[in-house]
Design a protein around this motif. Structure first.
Motif, PDB file in Angstrom:
ATOM      1  N   LYS A  42      39.618  13.919  22.721  1.00  0.00           N
ATOM      2  CA  LYS A  42      39.482  13.498  21.300  1.00  0.00           C
ATOM      3  C   LYS A  42      40.443  14.626  20.690  1.00  0.00           C
ATOM      4  O   LYS A  42      40.721  15.827  21.032  1.00  0.00           O
ATOM      5  CB  LYS A  42      38.277  13.929  20.726  1.00  0.00           C
ATOM      6  N   PRO A  43      41.184  14.278  19.653  1.00  0.00           N
ATOM      7  CA  PRO A  43      42.066  15.125  18.918  1.00  0.00           C
ATOM      8  C   PRO A  43      41.568  16.587  18.391  1.00  0.00           C
ATOM      9  O   PRO A  43      42.301  17.359  18.393  1.00  0.00           O
ATOM     10  CB  PRO A  43      42.659  14.322  17.663  1.00  0.00           C
ATOM     11  N   ASP A  44      40.405  16.462  18.193  1.00  0.00           N
ATOM     12  CA  ASP A  44      39.747  17.863  17.678  1.00  0.00           C
ATOM     13  C   ASP A  44      39.400  18.693  18.841  1.00  0.00           C
ATOM     14  O   ASP A  44      38.958  19.914  18.504  1.00  0.00           O
ATOM     15  CB  ASP A  44      38.564  17.704  16.710  1.00  0.00           C
ATOM     16  N   LYS A  45      39.704  18.369  19.930  1.00  0.00           N
ATOM     17  CA  LYS A  45      39.459  19.390  21.352  1.00  0.00           C
ATOM     18  C   LYS A  45      41.131  19.791  21.622  1.00  0.00           C
ATOM     19  O   LYS A  45      41.035  20.871  22.373  1.00  0.00           O
ATOM     20  CB  LYS A  45      39.083  18.547  22.448  1.00  0.00           C
ATOM     21  N   VAL A  46      41.922  19.390  20.879  1.00  0.00           N
ATOM     22  CA  VAL A  46      43.268  19.923  21.293  1.00  0.00           C
ATOM     23  C   VAL A  46      43.442  21.610  21.140  1.00  0.00           C
ATOM     24  O   VAL A  46      44.005  21.844  21.971  1.00  0.00           O
ATOM     25  CB  VAL A  46      44.386  18.978  20.755  1.00  0.00           C
ATOM     26  N   ALA A  47      43.053  21.875  19.975  1.00  0.00           N
ATOM     27  CA  ALA A  47      43.462  23.356  19.555  1.00  0.00           C
ATOM     28  C   ALA A  47      42.576  24.212  20.603  1.00  0.00           C
ATOM     29  O   ALA A  47      43.263  25.057  21.237  1.00  0.00           O
ATOM     30  CB  ALA A  47      42.799  23.567  18.239  1.00  0.00           C
ATOM     31  N   ALA A  48      41.524  23.872  21.139  1.00  0.00           N
ATOM     32  CA  ALA A  48      40.725  24.833  22.143  1.00  0.00           C
ATOM     33  C   ALA A  48      41.514  24.809  23.377  1.00  0.00           C
ATOM     34  O   ALA A  48      41.524  25.623  24.094  1.00  0.00           O
ATOM     35  CB  ALA A  48      39.219  24.294  22.355  1.00  0.00           C
ATOM     36  N   ILE A  49      41.945  23.614  23.783  1.00  0.00           N
ATOM     37  CA  ILE A  49      42.671  23.529  25.007  1.00  0.00           C
ATOM     38  C   ILE A  49      43.988  24.541  24.904  1.00  0.00           C
ATOM     39  O   ILE A  49      44.167  24.964  26.014  1.00  0.00           O
ATOM     40  CB  ILE A  49      43.030  21.983  25.472  1.00  0.00           C
ATOM     41  N   LEU A  50      44.654  24.279  23.947  1.00  0.00           N
ATOM     42  CA  LEU A  50      45.901  25.065  23.777  1.00  0.00           C
ATOM     43  C   LEU A  50      45.462  26.537  23.881  1.00  0.00           C
ATOM     44  O   LEU A  50      46.266  27.216  24.381  1.00  0.00           O
ATOM     45  CB  LEU A  50      46.499  24.806  22.475  1.00  0.00           C
ATOM     46  N   GLU A  51      44.375  26.981  23.246  1.00  0.00           N
ATOM     47  CA  GLU A  51      43.995  28.495  23.277  1.00  0.00           C
ATOM     48  C   GLU A  51      43.895  29.046  24.567  1.00  0.00           C
ATOM     49  O   GLU A  51      43.865  30.032  24.940  1.00  0.00           O
ATOM     50  CB  GLU A  51      42.672  28.528  22.292  1.00  0.00           C
ATOM     51  N   LYS A  52      43.187  28.113  25.455  1.00  0.00           N
ATOM     52  CA  LYS A  52      43.008  28.542  26.991  1.00  0.00           C
ATOM     53  C   LYS A  52      44.195  28.865  27.518  1.00  0.00           C
ATOM     54  O   LYS A  52      44.343  29.921  28.559  1.00  0.00           O
ATOM     55  CB  LYS A  52      42.416  27.394  27.910  1.00  0.00           C
ATOM     56  N   TYR A  53      45.533  28.592  27.170  1.00  0.00           N
ATOM     57  CA  TYR A  53      46.755  28.755  27.823  1.00  0.00           C
ATOM     58  C   TYR A  53      47.421  30.080  26.973  1.00  0.00           C
ATOM     59  O   TYR A  53      48.719  30.427  27.221  1.00  0.00           O
ATOM     60  CB  TYR A  53      47.540  27.707  27.755  1.00  0.00           C
TER      61      TYR A  53
END
Ligand code: FES
Length: 166
Positions: A149-160
């Motif tokens: 979902k689009p609102d999960k994108v920021a958290a994924i980027l943060e992992k990296y």
């Protein structure tokens, strides 16, 4: 090696020279050498292609032909983490374009060029073979995210970001 480069680039050219010595500087080594060069430099610039053409004694048009023939090779710089968004039909109808939009908003990029810090680049790709998990995103070669979902994108980027991970 070209002497107009910074020290880091010169080191990369020195490593490439070593690989060419080991692989053998013949036409038959072209694909292997290009593969290694892309691993070292991240992409195959025209200058790098010219260099390889000289070292292997292969016409530069032939080097260019190989680089543009295989999807694997790229002349465009890529981010350290390449984010591939499936734009196949199943993913598209389940909102891949909204994921793409959110990623580009978060990263401030437009095309496939890397972010200013060089960490990320975003690429639309064909079906990744996991349509039941649509929409899907692959980060690097292994990290797979399905039903995104689009609102999960920021958290994924943060992992990296920032933790040196991956
Ligand atoms: S269409 Fe996206 S995985 Fe198949």
């Amino acid at each position: 090696m070209p002497n107009t480069h910074c020290e880091q680039h010169q080191q990369l050219y020195a490593e490439l020279d070593k690989i060419i010595e080991e692989t053998g500087s013949s036409k038959g080594s072209l694909i292997n050498v290009l593969h290694s060069a892309q691993g070292l430099f991240g992409h195959l610039s025209r200058e790098l292609q010219e260099y390889i053409s000289d070292r292997l004694d292969v016409p530069s048009s032939q080097v260019y032909g190989v680089v543009t023939f295989y999807n694997f090779f790229t002349m465009i710089p890529r981010g350290k983490h390449q984010i591939k968004i499936c734009m196949g039909t199943a993913c598209y109808v389940r909102g891949a374009d909204r994921i793409m939009e959110r990623l580009r908003d978060e990263l401030g990029t437009e095309g496939e060029e890397p972010t200013i810090d060089g960490l990320f680049s975003v690429h639309g790709v064909r079906c990744l073979g996991a349509c039941s998990m649509a929409p899907v995103v692959l980060v690097g070669e292994r990290d797979f995210y399905g039903r995104l979902k689009p609102d999960k994108v920021a958290a994924i980027l943060e992992k990296y970001r920032g933790d040196g991970n991956g």
